[in-house]
Scaffold this motif. Structure first.
Motif, mmCIF file in Angstrom:
data_model
loop_
_atom_site.group_PDB
_atom_site.id
_atom_site.type_symbol
_atom_site.label_atom_id
_atom_site.label_comp_id
_atom_site.label_asym_id
_atom_site.label_seq_id
_atom_site.Cartn_x
_atom_site.Cartn_y
_atom_site.Cartn_z
ATOM 1 N N GLY A 48 -24.564 -21.455 -64.203
ATOM 2 C CA GLY A 48 -23.926 -22.082 -63.279
ATOM 3 C C GLY A 48 -22.344 -22.038 -63.415
ATOM 4 O O GLY A 48 -22.010 -22.066 -64.489
ATOM 5 N N GLU A 49 -21.898 -21.792 -62.427
ATOM 6 C CA GLU A 49 -20.310 -21.562 -62.212
ATOM 7 C C GLU A 49 -19.673 -22.621 -61.430
ATOM 8 O O GLU A 49 -18.510 -23.185 -61.965
ATOM 9 C CB GLU A 49 -20.006 -20.355 -61.568
ATOM 10 N N VAL A 50 -20.297 -23.454 -60.617
ATOM 11 C CA VAL A 50 -19.816 -24.649 -59.913
ATOM 12 C C VAL A 50 -20.817 -25.640 -59.810
ATOM 13 O O VAL A 50 -21.940 -25.402 -59.668
ATOM 14 C CB VAL A 50 -19.290 -24.163 -58.454
ATOM 15 N N CYS A 51 -20.261 -26.670 -59.372
ATOM 16 C CA CYS A 51 -21.200 -27.813 -59.421
ATOM 17 C C CYS A 51 -20.485 -29.049 -58.360
ATOM 18 O O CYS A 51 -19.351 -29.227 -58.401
ATOM 19 C CB CYS A 51 -21.520 -28.401 -60.633
ATOM 20 N N HIS A 52 -21.284 -29.798 -57.796
ATOM 21 C CA HIS A 52 -21.037 -30.859 -57.099
ATOM 22 C C HIS A 52 -22.061 -31.959 -56.780
ATOM 23 O O HIS A 52 -23.457 -31.724 -57.053
ATOM 24 C CB HIS A 52 -20.316 -30.483 -55.620
ATOM 25 N N VAL A 53 -21.462 -33.182 -56.504
ATOM 26 C CA VAL A 53 -22.454 -34.262 -56.185
ATOM 27 C C VAL A 53 -22.233 -34.621 -54.689
ATOM 28 O O VAL A 53 -21.212 -34.731 -54.414
ATOM 29 C CB VAL A 53 -22.378 -35.488 -57.042
ATOM 30 N N TYR A 69 -25.916 -46.706 -54.435
ATOM 31 C CA TYR A 69 -25.747 -45.339 -53.956
ATOM 32 C C TYR A 69 -26.696 -44.450 -54.362
ATOM 33 O O TYR A 69 -27.256 -44.593 -55.378
ATOM 34 C CB TYR A 69 -24.369 -44.862 -54.673
ATOM 35 N N GLU A 70 -27.113 -43.533 -53.241
ATOM 36 C CA GLU A 70 -27.950 -42.571 -53.484
ATOM 37 C C GLU A 70 -27.058 -41.161 -53.735
ATOM 38 O O GLU A 70 -26.060 -41.044 -53.110
ATOM 39 C CB GLU A 70 -29.000 -42.379 -52.376
ATOM 40 N N TYR A 71 -27.792 -40.164 -54.570
ATOM 41 C CA TYR A 71 -26.777 -39.022 -54.982
ATOM 42 C C TYR A 71 -27.760 -37.851 -54.702
ATOM 43 O O TYR A 71 -29.033 -37.993 -55.102
ATOM 44 C CB TYR A 71 -26.036 -39.252 -55.978
ATOM 45 N N LYS A 72 -27.179 -36.964 -54.716
ATOM 46 C CA LYS A 72 -28.023 -35.500 -54.946
ATOM 47 C C LYS A 72 -26.875 -34.609 -55.861
ATOM 48 O O LYS A 72 -25.679 -34.656 -55.728
ATOM 49 C CB LYS A 72 -28.035 -34.619 -53.734
ATOM 50 N N ILE A 73 -27.704 -33.853 -56.473
ATOM 51 C CA ILE A 73 -26.899 -32.905 -57.425
ATOM 52 C C ILE A 73 -26.982 -31.249 -57.162
ATOM 53 O O ILE A 73 -28.106 -31.142 -56.770
ATOM 54 C CB ILE A 73 -27.402 -33.205 -59.100
ATOM 55 N N PHE A 74 -25.994 -30.544 -57.277
ATOM 56 C CA PHE A 74 -25.944 -29.253 -56.795
ATOM 57 C C PHE A 74 -25.277 -28.399 -57.902
ATOM 58 O O PHE A 74 -24.211 -28.856 -58.397
ATOM 59 C CB PHE A 74 -25.170 -28.967 -55.614
ATOM 60 N N THR A 75 -25.874 -27.247 -58.296
ATOM 61 C CA THR A 75 -25.336 -26.310 -59.054
ATOM 62 C C THR A 75 -25.485 -24.887 -58.348
ATOM 63 O O THR A 75 -26.443 -24.691 -57.859
ATOM 64 C CB THR A 75 -26.044 -26.234 -60.436
ATOM 65 N N ASN A 76 -24.181 -24.464 -58.471
ATOM 66 C CA ASN A 76 -24.022 -22.961 -57.496
ATOM 67 C C ASN A 76 -24.539 -23.276 -56.196
ATOM 68 O O ASN A 76 -25.362 -22.300 -55.545
ATOM 69 C CB ASN A 76 -24.782 -22.008 -58.515
ATOM 70 N N LYS A 77 -24.151 -24.456 -55.754
ATOM 71 C CA LYS A 77 -24.139 -24.670 -54.423
ATOM 72 C C LYS A 77 -25.823 -25.083 -53.844
ATOM 73 O O LYS A 77 -26.140 -25.209 -52.854
ATOM 74 C CB LYS A 77 -23.804 -23.785 -53.407
ATOM 75 N N PRO A 90 -34.478 -31.402 -55.322
ATOM 76 C CA PRO A 90 -34.386 -32.090 -54.093
ATOM 77 C C PRO A 90 -35.231 -33.078 -53.476
ATOM 78 O O PRO A 90 -35.225 -33.810 -52.538
ATOM 79 C CB PRO A 90 -34.575 -30.722 -52.875
ATOM 80 N N ASP A 91 -36.521 -32.961 -54.196
ATOM 81 C CA ASP A 91 -37.467 -34.051 -53.832
ATOM 82 C C ASP A 91 -37.273 -35.453 -54.401
ATOM 83 O O ASP A 91 -37.898 -36.475 -54.201
ATOM 84 C CB ASP A 91 -39.031 -33.557 -54.172
ATOM 85 N N GLU A 92 -36.625 -35.386 -55.438
ATOM 86 C CA GLU A 92 -36.161 -36.878 -55.995
ATOM 87 C C GLU A 92 -35.032 -37.549 -55.305
ATOM 88 O O GLU A 92 -34.224 -37.083 -54.571
ATOM 89 C CB GLU A 92 -35.450 -36.500 -57.271
ATOM 90 N N LYS A 93 -35.217 -39.093 -55.179
ATOM 91 C CA LYS A 93 -34.223 -39.679 -54.520
ATOM 92 C C LYS A 93 -33.685 -40.378 -55.737
ATOM 93 O O LYS A 93 -34.025 -41.666 -56.076
ATOM 94 C CB LYS A 93 -34.894 -40.630 -53.679
ATOM 95 N N PHE A 94 -32.434 -40.033 -56.122
ATOM 96 C CA PHE A 94 -31.552 -40.402 -57.222
ATOM 97 C C PHE A 94 -30.583 -41.463 -56.734
ATOM 98 O O PHE A 94 -30.250 -41.454 -55.566
ATOM 99 C CB PHE A 94 -30.705 -39.436 -57.905
ATOM 100 N N TRP A 95 -30.529 -42.682 -57.391
ATOM 101 C CA TRP A 95 -29.497 -43.769 -57.062
ATOM 102 C C TRP A 95 -28.881 -44.403 -58.317
ATOM 103 O O TRP A 95 -29.292 -43.972 -59.462
ATOM 104 C CB TRP A 95 -30.137 -44.553 -56.152
ATOM 105 N N PHE A 96 -27.758 -44.975 -57.896
ATOM 106 C CA PHE A 96 -27.355 -45.661 -59.169
ATOM 107 C C PHE A 96 -26.598 -46.883 -58.250
ATOM 108 O O PHE A 96 -26.299 -47.059 -57.284
ATOM 109 C CB PHE A 96 -26.128 -45.087 -60.078
#
Length: 416
Positions: free
Chosen positions: A57-62, A102-110, A115-121
Motif C-alpha cells: 500500500g502506498e496511499v489510503c483513505h476513509v 457514523y458508518e465508514y469504509k476503508i481504502f488502500t491504493n484506492k 466492501p461487504d462489511e458495514k463498519f461503524w463507530f
C-alpha cells in the motif's frame, strides 16, 4: 539571436516536455490484500483514528458519514512499514459531530477493503452527555490451543458493541512475550466483530514488557504510549505503566501522575485509574509496593476506581483509605455505596487466562476468608469474566459478566 526568438524556443521546448509527461503512462497502484481488520484508537473530543493493515500500500483513505447524512466525506491518511512485513494504514478523522453513529469504509491504493462489511463507530460525547458504558479486562491474549479464551471474550462482547463507548485493555495483551508476530494470531483475528466498532485503550503488562517496542508499534495511544490520560464526558481516565511491578520511569511517571490529577477539569465527576499490577490483594499474586505507594495519592485526589489485571481471576476489594486499610463502615456492604470515601480496587485479569486452568497442576480459587489481609475482599470468583461499567451522571453501575454464560457474577453501584 533575439530575445523574442529565445523566448519562443523556450515555450516550444516546455510545451513538448509537458506533452511528453502527460502522455507517459502513469504508475498503477498495486492490489492490496487486507491482513488486519480495522481497529479504532484515540477517540477524543471530535476526532478518532482508524488503523488497518495490508500486505502492500502506498496511499489510503476513509470514507465516512453520519446516519443522517447522504454524502460521504473523505479523509486521507498515511501508510508505513511495520516490523512484520505488513503495511499499516492510518487515517485520523476530525470535526466529528458529538455522540453520532457514523458508518465508514476503508481504502488502500484506492481499492475498498472488505466492501461487504458495514463498519461503524460512535463519535465521542460532549460533557453535556455524561451517560456512557465501557468495558475493562486484562490478560486476554493467551493462545487458544494452550487453553486461552480470547475467542470466548470476543463473542461475549460482540452483542454489546452498540452500547459500548470504548474498552480498557489492562495489560498482558498477547502471550507469552507481546511479540508483534503473535498479535493477529492471538488477538486481532478473534475481535473482527468488536475492534472495528469499539475504540480500545491498551497498556503494557509484564509480558508485554518483554518486547515493549512491539507494543508501541501495535497501538496508537496518547502521550508517550506508556502512561497517558483522557477525558470522556465528565470522567477522567488515567492509564499507568507498572512494567513488571517496578514501574516504567517510576519517579518521572509518579510526578506526571500527580500533575495530571491536579490539571483535571473542575467539573470532573469521576476519576478512574487503570494499570496492570495490583496493590494489595488476596489472590495468588504478591502485593506490589509501588502500587501501594500510590494509595495516599488515590485518597487525596479522590480517585474512585482502580482497575488492574495481572492475577488471572476476578477480585473486588472493599473501599480502602490511603493506608490500604478497608474502611470499616463498608465491610459487608458490597452492593451500593452512597457518597463513599476511599477508593475501590478491582482485579479483572480473567479475560482469557485463568490460573489453574490448563497446564497448572493445582486449580486456584479465591479464598478471601483466609487472606493475609482481613476484611479486604468484597467479592471474588474464579470465572472467565470482564467488567462492564456504566456512568449515568453521578451514578456508576458496575457488572462483572461471565464470558462463557453471560450471567452477572458481581455487581455494585456507587452514588454521589
Amino acid at each position: 539571436m533575439t530575445r523574442s526568438l529565445v523566448f519562443n524556443l523556450f515555450l516550444i521546448t516546455t510545451a513538448a516536455w509537458l506533452c511528453a509527461y502527460c502522455s507517459s503512462p502513469k504508475k498503477e497502484l498495486s492490489q492490496a490484500t487486507l491482513l488486519r481488520s480495522p481497529y479504532l484508537q484515540c477517540a477524543f473530543k471530535d476526532s478518532l483514528t482508524i488503523l488497518w493493515r495490508t500486505d502492500s500500500g502506498e496511499v489510503c483513505h476513509v470514507e465516512y458519514r453520519s446516519a443522517d447524512q447522504e454524502k460521504w466525506q473523505q479523509a486521507t491518511g498515511i501508510t508505513r512499514a511495520t516490523n512484520t512485513a505488513a503495511i499499516e494504514n492510518e487515517v485520523v478523522l476530525h470535526h466529528l459531530l458529538p455522540n453520532k453513529k457514523y458508518e465508514y469504509k476503508i481504502f488502500t491504493n484506492k481499492q475498498e477493503q472488505l466492501p461487504d462489511e458495514k463498519f461503524w463507530f460512535r463519535s465521542p460525547l460532549t460533557k453535556k452527555d455524561t451517560a456512557f458504558t465501557f468495558f475493562a479486562v486484562g490478560d486476554i491474549g493467551e493462545p487458544v490451543d494452550e487453553g486461552g479464551t480470547p475467542d470466548v471474550l470476543a463473542k461475549a462482547l460482540e452483542p454489546h458493541k452498540d452500547s459500548l463507548a470504548f474498552g480498557l485493555l489492562l495489560g498482558d495483551i498477547v502471550y507469552p512475550d507481546g511479540s508483534s508476530q503473535r498479535y493477529d494470531q492471538n488477538l486481532f483475528q478473534y475481535f473482527t466483530k468488536v475492534f472495528p466498532y469499539v475504540p480500545t485503550y491498551a497498556l503494557l503488562g509484564n509480558h508485554d514488557w518483554q518486547l515493549p517496542d512491539d507494543f508501541t508499534k501495535e497501538w496508537k495511544l496518547p502521550n508517550n504510549e506508556h502512561y497517558y490520560s483522557f477525558d470522556y464526558g465528565k470522567t477522567h481516565f488515567i492509564g499507568l505503566d507498572s512494567k513488571i511491578g517496578d514501574f516504567y520511569d517510576y519517579e518521572e511517571q509518579v510526578e506526571w501522575f500527580k500533575n495530571d490529577l491536579q490539571k483535571r477539569a473542575k467539573d470532573t465527576e469521576w476519576t478512574i485509574v487503570f494499570l496492570h499490577h495490583n496493590g494489595k490483594s488476596c489472590t495468588y499474586k504478591q502485593d506490589y509496593e509501588n502500587v501501594i505507594a500510590l494509595y495516599p495519592i488515590f485518597e487525596e485526589a479522590k480517585v474512585d476506581l482502580v482497575l488492574n489485571g495481572h492475577a488471572h481471576t476476578y477480585e473486588r476489594l472493599n473501599p480502602m483509605n490511603g493506608q490500604g486499610e478497608p474502611i470499616s463502615q463498608y465491610i459487608g456492604k458490597t452492593a451500593t455505596y452512597a457518597n463513599p470515601s476511599g477508593f475501590i480496587s478491582i482485579t479483572v485479569g480473567s479475560g482469557g487466562k485463568l490460573r489453574g486452568i490448563g497446564s497448572d497442576p493445582k486449580p486456584f480459587t479465591p479464598d478471601p476468608e483466609h487472606c493475609r489481609h482481613p476484611n479486604l475482599v468484597a467479592k471474588a470468583n474464579h470465572l472467565w469474566a470482564y467488567l462492564q461499567l456504566s456512568i449515568e451522571g453521578r451514578k456508576l453501575k458496575a457488572k462483572a459478566i461471565s464470558t462463557e454464560k453471560g450471567d452477572v457474577v458481581d455487581e455494585f453501584i456507587i452514588e454521589k
